[in-house]
Scaffold this motif. Structure first.
Motif, PDB file in Angstrom:
ATOM      1  N   VAL A 282      10.094   4.539  25.150  1.00 24.51           N
ATOM      2  CA  VAL A 282      11.344   5.038  25.725  1.00 24.51           C
ATOM      3  C   VAL A 282      11.334   6.555  25.787  1.00 24.51           C
ATOM      4  CG1 VAL A 282      13.847   5.234  25.374  1.00 24.51           C
ATOM      5  CG2 VAL A 282      12.696   3.043  25.005  1.00 24.51           C
ATOM      6  N   ILE A 283      11.787   7.107  26.908  1.00 28.03           N
ATOM      7  CA  ILE A 283      11.969   8.554  27.053  1.00 28.03           C
ATOM      8  C   ILE A 283      13.402   8.896  26.639  1.00 28.03           C
ATOM      9  CG2 ILE A 283      12.056  10.478  28.696  1.00 28.03           C
ATOM     10  CD1 ILE A 283      10.020   8.891  30.397  1.00 28.03           C
ATOM     11  N   PHE A 284      13.547   9.783  25.683  1.00 27.94           N
ATOM     12  CA  PHE A 284      14.871  10.211  25.244  1.00 27.94           C
ATOM     13  C   PHE A 284      15.306  11.441  26.050  1.00 27.94           C
ATOM     14  CE2 PHE A 284      13.061   8.131  21.485  1.00 27.94           C
ATOM     15  CZ  PHE A 284      14.061   7.209  21.204  1.00 27.94           C
ATOM     16  N   ARG A 285      16.521  11.392  26.566  1.00 29.52           N
ATOM     17  CA  ARG A 285      17.127  12.566  27.185  1.00 29.52           C
ATOM     18  C   ARG A 285      18.289  12.971  26.289  1.00 29.52           C
ATOM     19  NH1 ARG A 285      16.681  11.304  33.677  1.00 29.52           N
ATOM     20  NH2 ARG A 285      14.391  11.238  33.691  1.00 29.52           N
ATOM     21  N   ALA A 286      18.054  13.981  25.484  1.00 21.36           N
ATOM     22  CA  ALA A 286      18.956  14.310  24.390  1.00 21.36           C
ATOM     23  C   ALA A 286      19.812  15.530  24.685  1.00 21.36           C
ATOM     24  CB  ALA A 286      18.148  14.550  23.121  1.00 21.36           C
ATOM     25  N   PRO A 299      15.455  17.491  27.733  1.00 22.69           N
ATOM     26  CA  PRO A 299      16.855  17.944  27.639  1.00 22.69           C
ATOM     27  C   PRO A 299      17.729  17.155  28.608  1.00 22.69           C
ATOM     28  CG  PRO A 299      15.355  19.809  27.843  1.00 22.69           C
ATOM     29  CD  PRO A 299      14.549  18.590  28.129  1.00 22.69           C
ATOM     30  N   ALA A 300      18.868  16.689  28.121  1.00 24.95           N
ATOM     31  CA  ALA A 300      19.781  15.919  28.962  1.00 24.95           C
ATOM     32  C   ALA A 300      20.658  16.851  29.782  1.00 24.95           C
ATOM     33  CB  ALA A 300      20.647  15.014  28.107  1.00 24.95           C
ATOM     34  N   GLY A 301      20.793  16.552  31.062  1.00 25.06           N
ATOM     35  CA  GLY A 301      21.763  17.243  31.900  1.00 25.06           C
ATOM     36  C   GLY A 301      23.030  16.416  31.981  1.00 25.06           C
ATOM     37  N   GLU A 302      24.071  16.990  32.548  1.00 27.57           N
ATOM     38  CA  GLU A 302      25.342  16.264  32.653  1.00 27.57           C
ATOM     39  C   GLU A 302      25.173  14.960  33.430  1.00 27.57           C
ATOM     40  OE1 GLU A 302      28.525  16.483  31.467  1.00 27.57           O
ATOM     41  OE2 GLU A 302      27.571  17.881  30.084  1.00 27.57           O
ATOM     42  N   ALA A 303      24.322  14.972  34.450  1.00 27.69           N
ATOM     43  CA  ALA A 303      24.144  13.785  35.292  1.00 27.69           C
ATOM     44  C   ALA A 303      23.537  12.624  34.517  1.00 27.69           C
ATOM     45  CB  ALA A 303      23.269  14.119  36.493  1.00 27.69           C
ATOM     46  N   ASP A 304      22.809  12.916  33.442  1.00 27.42           N
ATOM     47  CA  ASP A 304      22.155  11.850  32.690  1.00 27.42           C
ATOM     48  C   ASP A 304      23.142  10.939  31.981  1.00 27.42           C
ATOM     49  OD1 ASP A 304      19.376  12.378  33.226  1.00 27.42           O
ATOM     50  OD2 ASP A 304      19.583  14.185  32.008  1.00 27.42           O
ATOM     51  N   PHE A 305      24.357  11.406  31.774  1.00 26.56           N
ATOM     52  CA  PHE A 305      25.362  10.566  31.123  1.00 26.56           C
ATOM     53  C   PHE A 305      26.202   9.798  32.143  1.00 26.56           C
ATOM     54  CE2 PHE A 305      24.276  13.768  27.950  1.00 26.56           C
ATOM     55  CZ  PHE A 305      23.974  12.941  26.875  1.00 26.56           C
ATOM     56  N   ASP A 306      25.829   9.899  33.395  1.00 27.17           N
ATOM     57  CA  ASP A 306      26.472   9.137  34.469  1.00 27.17           C
ATOM     58  C   ASP A 306      25.426   8.429  35.313  1.00 27.17           C
ATOM     59  OD1 ASP A 306      29.400   9.891  34.268  1.00 27.17           O
ATOM     60  OD2 ASP A 306      28.497  11.880  34.391  1.00 27.17           O
ATOM     61  N   MET A 307      24.326   8.045  34.676  1.00 29.81           N
ATOM     62  CA  MET A 307      23.184   7.504  35.413  1.00 29.81           C
ATOM     63  C   MET A 307      22.835   6.105  34.910  1.00 29.81           C
ATOM     64  SD  MET A 307      20.939   8.329  37.780  1.00 29.81           S
ATOM     65  CE  MET A 307      20.945  10.129  37.778  1.00 29.81           C
ATOM     66  N   LEU A 314      16.655   6.746  27.935  1.00 30.17           N
ATOM     67  CA  LEU A 314      17.889   6.616  27.160  1.00 30.17           C
ATOM     68  C   LEU A 314      18.506   7.990  26.938  1.00 30.17           C
ATOM     69  CD1 LEU A 314      19.749   4.672  25.559  1.00 30.17           C
ATOM     70  CD2 LEU A 314      18.321   5.134  23.549  1.00 30.17           C
ATOM     71  N   ALA A 315      19.739   8.163  27.401  1.00 33.07           N
ATOM     72  CA  ALA A 315      20.464   9.407  27.144  1.00 33.07           C
ATOM     73  C   ALA A 315      21.081   9.331  25.749  1.00 33.07           C
ATOM     74  CB  ALA A 315      21.555   9.604  28.191  1.00 33.07           C
ATOM     75  N   VAL A 316      20.945  10.406  24.979  1.00 31.89           N
ATOM     76  CA  VAL A 316      21.390  10.411  23.579  1.00 31.89           C
ATOM     77  C   VAL A 316      22.333  11.580  23.345  1.00 31.89           C
ATOM     78  CG1 VAL A 316      20.670  10.404  21.153  1.00 31.89           C
ATOM     79  CG2 VAL A 316      19.157   9.422  22.904  1.00 31.89           C
ATOM     80  N   LYS A 317      23.444  11.292  22.664  1.00 34.00           N
ATOM     81  CA  LYS A 317      24.453  12.322  22.404  1.00 34.00           C
ATOM     82  C   LYS A 317      25.024  12.118  21.004  1.00 34.00           C
ATOM     83  CE  LYS A 317      28.984  13.923  24.173  1.00 34.00           C
ATOM     84  NZ  LYS A 317      28.622  15.332  24.418  1.00 34.00           N
TER      85      LYS A 317
END
Length: 413
Positions: A282-286, A299-307, A314-317
């Motif tokens: 799994v690729i983490f977008r944190a 690095p997670a961008g804002e769009a990653d939490f709406d994708m 996997l987007a991680v927050k």
């Protein structure tokens, strides 16, 4: 090749055959459909191999997995059809009864919609599921699949129509649109007076196009930006197993998680364990805070939490508490499925009360949002609307109702 309008007219001319069929006849048809599906398995597999060959290099590997059929998957499709036989016939159920002061008897009774249309992408099992649900719920059905899976769908429908004939029903109550161009989809979307209900099933682009352009009634089967929140009172072994299953068991489906929210007090202990478990898979977008506890990430961008990734991403927050998790979910979710892992019942109660999605889980994987898993036999999709259908749509969601009013000579004054 028949035109879409010709297929619609054939279904309409013959829909009474299934609209008014007895439970016994519908169940016989389902058994014959399952039997002929199994008998045609080699033809279906050959057609699927042809579709798979053409799709190579044109769609993502995880989408190829959706398209692929195996002997085991065909058996599962047949089992899904047979599972409907044991379920209650949704048609004819008395939903409400009331005697009015004027003596009129009011009966609210479940009835078929009439003719259901479905526009979907490259999911062969959807073809058999939709046809079987339509038969059991007394509806004629017209299917329009994606071009990537057309030969597979055609082989499946040929087998199912043979089953209908064997049971004594008109095969014309089940139609497959042969034109896979955009025009055929538009024809279904605008078939007012012919299509009683249209259900889109696929990616965000397909669903949005149908919702925006349809002139006929639509049930929106939403995309799945599903969340998992790991609370500070979570059992970490349980959380690790649930997160792994919800993301990796089949990431190409809509009930897999796309976003992981972790309580900040657990980040130091949980995220390294998760990374070790999912390393190389799994690729983490944190986000910036979660990145401090991971060694390999993007690095997670804002769009990653709406994708909706539908992939091993996997987007991680990190969040400070359950209320922040709820706010994030309600702001970014598509209303499909969300889960919390916690041993704190008060936190779980708050989460299930305030998260506004069709399915909300406590200490379980979101992968259970499925008609078969919910005991519905199979499903026509996951509705993210708040109309009469929400969550996995089974037999009951494939019916409407009518009022039957019985009197003894009453007139209105």
């Amino acid at each position: 090749m028949k035109t879409t309008q010709e297929l619609l007219d054939l279904a309409l001319a013959n829909k009474g055959d299934i609209n008014f069929a007895s439970t016994e006849l519908k169940n016989k048809a389902l058994e014959e459909m399952a039997r002929y599906l199994e008998l045609a398995s080699q033809d279906i597999l050959r057609a699927n191999a042809s579709d798979m060959e053409r799709a190579q290099g044109t769609i993502a590997p995880v989408m190829l997995d959706r398209l692929l059929l195996t002997p085991e998957r065909i058996q599962e499709m047949a089992a899904g059809i047979r599972a409907l036989i044991a379920l209650e016939d949704p048609v004819g159920r008395i939903l409400e009864e009331e005697k009015l002061p004027n003596g009129l008897k009011l009966t609210k009774k479940a009835v078929p919609f009439g003719l259901i249309a479905m526009i979907y992408e490259s999911r062969p099992n959807v073809t058999s599921d939709a046809a079987a649900l339509a038969v059991k719920s007394g509806n004629a059905c017209i299917l329009r699949g994606g071009k990537e899976a057309f030969q597979t769908a055609q082989a499946i429908v040929n087998a199912l129509r043979t089953g209908l004939i064997a049971a004594g029903l008109s095969p014309e109550v089940l139609q497959l649109v042969e034109d896979t161009s955009r025009q055929s989809a538009i024809e279904l979307m605008t078939a007012k007076g012919k299509v009683d209900l249209l259900i889109p099933r696929g990616g965000a682009g397909l669903i949005q196009a149908v919702v925006e352009q349809a002139k006929v009634p639509v049930i929106e089967t939403g995309t799945g930006i599903c969340h998992l929140y790991i609370d500070q009172e979570a059992d970490l072994d349980q959380a690790l197993a649930i997160a792994t299953n919800a993301k990796t068991s089949r990431p190409s489906v809509c009930n897999s998680i796309e976003v992981l929210l972790v309580h900040e007090n657990l980040a130091e202990t949980f995220l390294p364990r998760l990374e070790e478990t999912l390393a190389g898979q799994v690729i983490f977008r944190a986000d910036e805070r979660a990145a401090d506890f991971l060694t390999t990430f993007e690095p997670a961008g804002e769009a990653d939490f709406d994708m909706e990734f539908l992939d091993y991403i996997l987007a991680v927050k990190l969040v400070s508490n359950v209320k922040e998790a709820i706010r994030h979910i309600n702001a970014h979710s598509t209303g499909h499925s969300e889960a919390i892992v916690t041993q704190d019942s008060a936190v779980a109660d708050l989460f299930t009360l305030q998260v506004d999605s069709a399915a909300v889980y406590v200490n379980a994987s979101t992968r259970f949002t499925d008609g078969g898993q919910f005991g519905l036999g199979c499903e026509l999709g996951i509705s993210t609307q708040k109309m009469h259908a929400r969550g996995p749509m089974g037999l009951r969601e494939m019916t409407s109702y009518k009022y039957i009013v019985t009197g003894n000579g009453q007139i209105r004054t």
